[in-house]
Every structure is written in C-alpha cells, then in structure tokens.
Write a protein that holds these residues in place. Structure first.
Motif, short mmCIF file in Angstrom:
data_model
loop_
_atom_site.label_atom_id
_atom_site.label_comp_id
_atom_site.label_asym_id
_atom_site.label_seq_id
_atom_site.Cartn_x
_atom_site.Cartn_y
_atom_site.Cartn_z
N ASN A 1 0.91 -1.27 0.12
CA ASN A 1 0.00 0.13 -0.09
C ASN A 1 1.09 1.33 0.08
N ASN B 1 2.06 1.83 -3.35
CA ASN B 1 1.28 2.16 -4.28
C ASN B 1 0.95 3.65 -4.05
N ASN C 1 -5.84 4.84 -3.27
CA ASN C 1 -7.27 4.17 -3.03
C ASN C 1 -6.77 2.86 -2.05
N SER C 2 -6.65 3.14 -0.73
CA SER C 2 -6.43 2.04 0.25
C SER C 2 -7.18 2.62 1.41
#
Length: 102
Positions: A85, A88, A95-96
């Motif tokens: 995450n 990313n 988007n987590s």
C-alpha cells in the motif's frame, strides 16, 4: 527479553515487552550508549499501546514524508500489505483504507 530504544528529539526511551524493573531498562540503555550511565528516569508510563482505537494501521502521505503507524503487535504479519500500500501511494494510487493524505 526484547528491548528497543526510541528517541524523540533529545528524549530517549527504552521500550520492553512485559514487566521489567526500571533498573534493567537503565542497563539496556547503557548497553546502547555509555552516556546512559548517569541518566535518571523522569517519568515511567505503562499500558501505552501503539494502536489506534479501531486497531487498523495508518499510512500518512504528505508531499515529502510518509509515516506508518498503528501496527501494534501484528506488524510483522501486516508488513507485506503495508509495504504494498505504501509503494502504491508513492506511485500515486491512494485507494486504500490505510492511506490518509496530509
């Protein structure tokens, strides 16, 4: 017994799991740096847990800083997910549920 040194500015703490006499914590500090030989304990805290009320970790992303907090005792199990995450987020995918922008 597992112990770690934590530092914030000019303050340092010896963290350990379980009930440990403060004298043993001072010895642990001395093993890190001889300057702890003359150190005195100003405050002692207990029941301080590195977790948020919902027990979910957080990844805080700002322009030049990434902070990862709230892993508590399960950090080793969550590490692969948190690293994924975080990478990313650094690549622009925010988007987590763990990621929060600051």
């Amino acid at each position: 017994m597992k112990q770690a040194i934590q530092q914030s500015g000019s303050q340092r703490w010896v963290l350990s799991k379980g009930r440990v006499p403060l004298s043993e914590r001072q010895v642990a500090g001395y093993s890190v740096h001889s300057g702890f030989a003359e150190a005195s304990i100003l405050h002692a805290f207990s029941n301080c847990r590195p977790a948020f009320p919902d027990n979910l970790p957080r990844i805080y992303v700002s322009e030049r800083l990434v902070r990862i907090n709230g892993l508590y005792r399960h950090g080793f199990m969550l590490a692969p997910l948190i690293v994924e995450n975080t990478l990313n987020a650094l690549n622009g995918d925010l988007n987590s549920p763990f990621i929060q922008q600051h």
